[in-house]
Design a protein around this motif. Structure first.
Motif, short mmCIF file in Angstrom:
data_model
loop_
_atom_site.label_atom_id
_atom_site.label_comp_id
_atom_site.label_asym_id
_atom_site.label_seq_id
_atom_site.Cartn_x
_atom_site.Cartn_y
_atom_site.Cartn_z
N PRO A 196 0.66 -0.77 -0.05
CA PRO A 196 -0.35 0.39 -0.49
C PRO A 196 1.30 1.59 0.18
CG PRO A 196 -0.69 -1.24 1.84
CD PRO A 196 0.49 -2.20 1.42
N GLY A 197 0.37 1.73 -1.19
CA GLY A 197 0.88 3.40 -1.50
C GLY A 197 2.63 3.93 -2.05
N PHE A 198 2.68 2.67 -2.59
CA PHE A 198 3.49 2.61 -4.09
C PHE A 198 2.76 3.34 -4.92
CE2 PHE A 198 7.38 -0.30 -4.55
CZ PHE A 198 7.69 -0.06 -3.18
N ARG A 199 1.45 3.24 -5.35
CA ARG A 199 1.09 3.87 -6.19
C ARG A 199 1.11 5.13 -6.31
NH1 ARG A 199 -0.86 0.08 -10.17
NH2 ARG A 199 -0.77 -1.57 -9.71
N LEU A 200 0.62 5.29 -4.98
CA LEU A 200 0.49 7.02 -4.58
C LEU A 200 1.72 7.63 -4.12
CD1 LEU A 200 -1.64 7.59 -1.74
CD2 LEU A 200 -2.34 8.49 -3.94
N LEU A 201 2.82 7.02 -3.99
CA LEU A 201 4.18 7.81 -4.13
C LEU A 201 4.67 7.61 -6.13
CD1 LEU A 201 6.58 5.07 -1.59
CD2 LEU A 201 5.91 7.42 -1.68
N SER A 202 4.12 6.75 -6.93
CA SER A 202 4.19 7.39 -8.11
C SER A 202 3.69 7.99 -8.67
CB SER A 202 3.74 5.80 -8.83
OG SER A 202 4.26 4.44 -8.64
N LEU A 203 2.43 8.28 -8.28
CA LEU A 203 2.10 9.67 -8.77
C LEU A 203 2.52 10.47 -8.40
CD1 LEU A 203 -0.70 10.25 -10.26
CD2 LEU A 203 -2.21 10.72 -8.22
N LEU A 260 0.95 13.53 -1.59
CA LEU A 260 0.63 11.82 -2.17
C LEU A 260 1.41 10.89 -1.50
CD1 LEU A 260 -0.93 13.44 -6.11
CD2 LEU A 260 -2.46 12.08 -3.77
N LYS A 261 2.57 11.78 -2.14
CA LYS A 261 4.02 10.82 -0.75
C LYS A 261 3.90 10.89 0.29
CE LYS A 261 7.33 13.69 -3.04
NZ LYS A 261 8.59 13.75 -3.65
N PHE A 262 3.46 11.73 1.01
CA PHE A 262 2.82 11.50 2.22
C PHE A 262 2.26 10.89 2.75
CE2 PHE A 262 0.28 12.61 6.23
CZ PHE A 262 1.82 12.32 7.17
N ASP A 263 1.03 10.62 2.35
CA ASP A 263 -0.45 9.82 2.24
C ASP A 263 0.02 8.43 1.82
OD1 ASP A 263 -1.93 11.29 2.67
OD2 ASP A 263 -2.96 11.57 0.12
N GLY A 264 1.45 8.30 0.44
CA GLY A 264 1.84 6.61 0.47
C GLY A 264 2.55 6.14 1.01
N ILE A 265 3.66 6.84 1.61
CA ILE A 265 4.30 6.83 2.84
C ILE A 265 3.54 6.45 3.83
CG2 ILE A 265 6.50 7.45 4.43
CD1 ILE A 265 7.58 8.75 2.21
N CYS A 266 2.68 6.74 4.66
CA CYS A 266 1.48 6.31 6.22
C CYS A 266 1.42 5.34 5.72
CB CYS A 266 0.18 7.70 5.92
SG CYS A 266 1.74 9.47 6.68
N LEU A 267 0.97 5.01 4.23
CA LEU A 267 0.08 3.97 4.05
C LEU A 267 0.75 2.49 3.93
CD1 LEU A 267 -2.26 4.92 0.98
CD2 LEU A 267 -3.02 4.02 3.41
N PHE A 268 2.22 2.72 3.69
CA PHE A 268 3.42 1.74 3.10
C PHE A 268 3.36 1.46 4.40
CE2 PHE A 268 7.26 0.20 3.53
CZ PHE A 268 7.63 -0.53 2.18
N TYR A 269 3.40 2.52 5.91
CA TYR A 269 3.80 2.19 7.09
C TYR A 269 2.66 2.14 8.59
CZ TYR A 269 8.98 4.32 6.94
OH TYR A 269 10.59 4.11 6.44
N ASP A 270 1.30 1.60 7.56
CA ASP A 270 0.10 1.31 7.77
C ASP A 270 -0.21 2.87 9.53
OD1 ASP A 270 0.11 -1.21 6.66
OD2 ASP A 270 1.54 -1.74 8.24
N GLY A 271 0.55 3.63 8.42
CA GLY A 271 -0.14 4.88 9.50
C GLY A 271 -0.90 6.13 9.25
N TRP A 272 -1.22 5.11 8.18
CA TRP A 272 -2.42 7.18 7.66
C TRP A 272 -4.04 6.40 7.81
CZ3 TRP A 272 -7.26 6.84 5.50
CH2 TRP A 272 -7.27 8.37 4.26
N SER A 273 -4.16 8.18 8.18
CA SER A 273 -4.70 8.68 8.36
C SER A 273 -5.96 9.70 8.02
CB SER A 273 -5.34 9.41 10.18
OG SER A 273 -3.83 10.34 10.68
N ALA A 274 -6.58 9.59 7.99
CA ALA A 274 -8.08 10.88 7.61
C ALA A 274 -7.15 11.96 7.15
CB ALA A 274 -9.01 10.55 6.73
N ARG A 275 -7.37 12.30 9.08
CA ARG A 275 -7.35 13.45 9.70
C ARG A 275 -5.41 14.47 8.74
NH1 ARG A 275 -4.24 15.63 14.24
NH2 ARG A 275 -4.86 16.92 15.00
N SER A 276 -4.97 13.37 9.14
CA SER A 276 -3.42 14.14 8.90
C SER A 276 -3.43 14.23 7.10
CB SER A 276 -2.71 12.69 9.09
OG SER A 276 -2.29 12.07 10.46
N SER A 277 -3.41 12.99 6.50
CA SER A 277 -3.96 13.76 4.90
C SER A 277 -4.67 14.88 4.60
CB SER A 277 -5.19 12.62 4.49
OG SER A 277 -4.55 12.64 2.53
#
Length: 537
Positions: A36-43, A80-97
């Motif tokens: 998770p997060g790789f496609r967001l990092l690519s974008l 988007l890269k922030f979202d991707g890295i958060c997803l990769f580390y399993d730490g994504w949240s809608a508030r942070s994004s």
């Protein structure tokens, strides 16, 4: 040196690097295991490439395209890269994004204000650089907010690359806020060129970090999968208890630990009473339910240091690092817990248990044999009870079978035969180990074999007369036991098995495994037949 670098050339170079990174990450996501997060990092890298191109080439295009759209794409790429890295580390949240995208939106509005209402290049540089720095700083902190992983060198790569950009952007913000008004953005803002160079370096470092992080994740998953497979290979799939293989290994370790340090260890063996009747009367699916329920009640009575195993069939074994009195108390607690509440749809379910403490210098085989013997004693004394084998001083008393009134079937001739087989087995157990005793045991074996054949023939005729529905299975069990007894006698005659071990095997399979277990399954049918006969008279 910076003056000699052409902004357009740097922008194109940066855009090409970002595009290449984005394309490689998309390729990896499509052809290899990604996370998770790789496609967001690519974008994010792709948007950054477009943003740099639009920022550098301004001639002949509306001002809103290189100023507002380009910078919005650059800030959105960071979000988007922030979202991707958060997803990769399993730490994504809608508030942070949302915070990052809000920062991008506010900075874009400020750009519009200082482009059309109060034109000011320095203010626009300050707004964009500040917003970009905020998002980069939040991204750099992501790996260090995770509690699930241990931070290693690879986790520092992305924060380092982002920190380098933050330093340059901070310098750029300071210079824009304190210097004279920049007239020519392309040639006047030298730090923009430095930002492009840092962005190229950060892109290479980030891509390498993504690959290393993915490789580390794959390695960890392989280790977890291997550990899980190892655990599954040592776990009983039905009850979730450890299986016999794992238990025997742990038993050996506990044996060695007790021998080295002199610590106490006890073995508890449980057997579900009349379990064959459950399978025969309710089916194997319900039998599985009973096994799961019994295992669950046992598990809830144990400590973390106790080891529960499904020994086989309806037998369970528990290894506890405690002396005999505490082990017996635990066995009683488990027995009572299982008996106190019915198991639907079977009703009351009980267990018998044997307990033995490890003695100094004793082998694991003898230790288990003593616990087994205590279990047989518990079953022989009526079931739903706990018996212990306290050690060498009591072996003689436990090596004699005790006939009990609870063993009566209601058929006098049958009970007499059963009692006779008890007595013959006791005679075997009382035989010594010298040559004369070996000959005496051989004679007793002959008597036992003949009596057993006559008993089985009588029992089969009785079961045919009352119409016992499991007659075929019972007869097959008789044939198996006769074959087993013949094998034991042959091995005894050849000197391959001692009299004591032969007597123990016979008591286990014939007395406890058949007479006190299988035979009891037809006692109710005998009673029904007797009542029916009495009513017709």
């Amino acid at each position: 040196m910076l003056q000699a670098l052409h902004t357009g050339t740097l922008s194109v170079t940066a855009a090409m690097v970002m595009t290449a990174v984005a394309a490689l990450m998309v390729l990896i996501s499509a052809t290899r295991k990604s996370y998770p997060g790789f496609r967001l990092l690519s974008l994010g890298h792709a948007l950054l490439a477009i943003g740099f191109i639009l920022s550098a080439f301004r001639d002949g295009v509306p001002s809103w395209l290189p100023v507002i759209v380009a910078n919005y794409l650059i800030l959105t790429s960071a979000a988007l890269k922030f979202d991707g890295i958060c997803l990769f580390y399993d730490g994504w949240s809608a508030r942070s994004s949302t915070i990052n995208h809000a920062v991008s939106a506010v900075a874009t509005l400020v750009l519009g204000y200082f482009l059309y209402i109060d034109p000011n290049i320095n203010a626009r540089i300050t707004a964009v650089s500040s917003a970009y720095s905020v998002i980069l700083a939040r991204t750099a902190a992501v790996p260090f907010r995770q509690k699930k992983i241990e931070i290693s060198a690879v986790d520092w790569v992305i924060p380092f690359a982002h920190s380098l950009l933050i330093v340059i952007l901070g310098w750029r913000t300071y210079m824009a806020a304190t210097s004279d008004q920049i007239i020519d953005f392309i040639n006047g803002d030298l730090l923009f060129r430095l930002t492009l160079m840092a962005a190229i370096l950060a892109a290479f470092m980030s891509f390498a970090a993504y690959l290393m992080l993915a490789h580390r994740r794959i390695e960890r998953e392989l280790i977890e999968a291997r550990n899980q497979a190892e655990t599954l290979s040592r776990t009983d799939s039905l009850t979730g208890c450890w299986n016999r293989r794992h238990f025997e290994e742990q038993l050996q370790r506990e044996f060695e630990r007790a021998a080295r340090y002199g610590t106490a260890a006890s073995l508890l063996i449980f057997d579900i009473d009349h379990f064959k009747a459950v399978n025969d009367g309710h089916g194997h699916d319900i039998g599985d339910v009973v096994l799961e329920e019994v295992a669950g009640r046992m598990r809830h009575s144990l400590r973390a240091t106790d080891l529960l195993c499904r020994w086989g069939g309806e037998e369970f074994a528990i290894l506890v690092p405690t002396p005999l009195p505490k082990a017996r108390a635990l066995a009683e607690k488990i027995r009572a817990r299982i008996a106190e509440e019915p198991v639907a749809p079977v009703g009351s379910v009980t267990v018998s248990a044997g307990v033995a403490e490890l003695e100094p210098g004793e082998s694991t085989e003898r230790w288990m044999r003593r616990a087994d013997r205590a279990l047989y004693r518990a079953k022989a004394l009526g079931r739903n009870r706990v018996e212990q084998d306290p050690g060498e001083e009591s072996v003689g008393s436990l090596d004699r079978l005790q006939w009990s009134a609870s063993f009566h079937s209601g058929e006098p001739a049958l009970d007499a035969q059963h009692k006779s087989l008890f007595e013959i087995t006791n005679r075997l157990m009382a035989v010594g180990s010298d040559d004369t005793s070996h000959a005496a045991a051989a004679a007793i074996f002959d008597v036992l074999s003949d009596d057993l054949r006559r008993h089985f023939a009588y029992e089969e005729s009785l079961l045919v007369r009352i119409g016992y529905k499991y007659m075929d299975a019972h007869k097959a069990e008789h044939e198996r036991l006769l074959s087993l007894i013949g094998s034991i006698i042959a091995r005894h005659e050849a000197g391959l098995v001692s009299t004591a071990d032969a007597a123990h095997a016979i008591s286990k399979d014939v007395i406890f495994g058949h007479i006190l277990s299988e035979d009891r399954n037809y006692f109710s049918a005998l009673c029904d037949a007797a009542e029916k006969s009495a009513s017709t008279v």
